[in-house]
Design a protein around this motif. Structure first.
Motif, PDB file in Angstrom:
ATOM      1  N   ASN A  32       2.352   1.656  -3.434  1.00  0.00           N
ATOM      2  CA  ASN A  32       1.329   2.115  -4.380  1.00  0.00           C
ATOM      3  C   ASN A  32       1.022   3.601  -4.190  1.00  0.00           C
ATOM      4  O   ASN A  32       0.864   4.341  -5.163  1.00  0.00           O
ATOM      5  N   GLU A  33       0.937   4.042  -2.942  1.00  0.00           N
ATOM      6  CA  GLU A  33       0.687   5.448  -2.667  1.00  0.00           C
ATOM      7  C   GLU A  33       1.833   6.316  -3.182  1.00  0.00           C
ATOM      8  O   GLU A  33       1.610   7.395  -3.754  1.00  0.00           O
TER       9      GLU A  33
ATOM     10  N   ASN B 202       0.823  -1.209   0.000  1.00  0.00           N
ATOM     11  CA  ASN B 202       0.000   0.000   0.000  1.00  0.00           C
ATOM     12  C   ASN B 202       0.860   1.263   0.000  1.00  0.00           C
ATOM     13  O   ASN B 202       0.565   2.229  -0.708  1.00  0.00           O
ATOM     14  N   SER B 203       1.910   1.238   0.796  1.00  0.00           N
ATOM     15  CA  SER B 203       2.816   2.397   0.845  1.00  0.00           C
ATOM     16  C   SER B 203       3.490   2.611  -0.509  1.00  0.00           C
ATOM     17  O   SER B 203       3.609   3.747  -0.976  1.00  0.00           O
TER      18      SER B 203
ATOM     19  N   ASP C  83       1.610   6.545  -6.908  1.00  0.00           N
ATOM     20  CA  ASP C  83       0.511   7.441  -7.282  1.00  0.00           C
ATOM     21  C   ASP C  83       0.914   8.904  -7.127  1.00  0.00           C
ATOM     22  O   ASP C  83       0.595   9.740  -7.978  1.00  0.00           O
ATOM     23  N   LYS C  84       1.607   9.217  -6.038  1.00  0.00           N
ATOM     24  CA  LYS C  84       2.051  10.590  -5.819  1.00  0.00           C
ATOM     25  C   LYS C  84       3.034  11.039  -6.894  1.00  0.00           C
ATOM     26  O   LYS C  84       2.951  12.153  -7.412  1.00  0.00           O
TER      27      LYS C  84
END
Length: 76
Positions: A12-13, A9-10, A16-17
């Motif tokens: 992926n975030e 999740n980290s 995305d950023k």
């Protein structure tokens, strides 16, 4: 399993950023490019108008600039 999910999740975030930042940068560069293109077109229009209104002065300026440029280039 929980640690792996958090790491995924980290990651992926973070991706995305980075993708959002790259998208915003590309959009901004595109807008600046359009502004530069419009400015260049306006300058060309202004120069053509000046040359049409002052042909002899324009030729004299071009000749002087060519002479100076040739002198600078021939010295090196």
């Amino acid at each position: 399993m929980e640690i792996t999910d958090k790491a995924t999740n980290s990651a992926n975030e973070a991706v995305d950023k980075v993708a959002d930042a790259a998208s915003q940068a590309a959009k901004s560069l595109g807008e600046k490019g359009e502004q530069l293109k419009k400015t260049e077109q306006q300058w060309m229009k202004d120069c053509r108008g000046y040359i049409s209104e002052n042909p002899m002065l324009s030729v004299s300026i071009a000749a002087a600039a060519g002479f100076l440029l040739s002198r600078l280039v021939s010295r090196t």
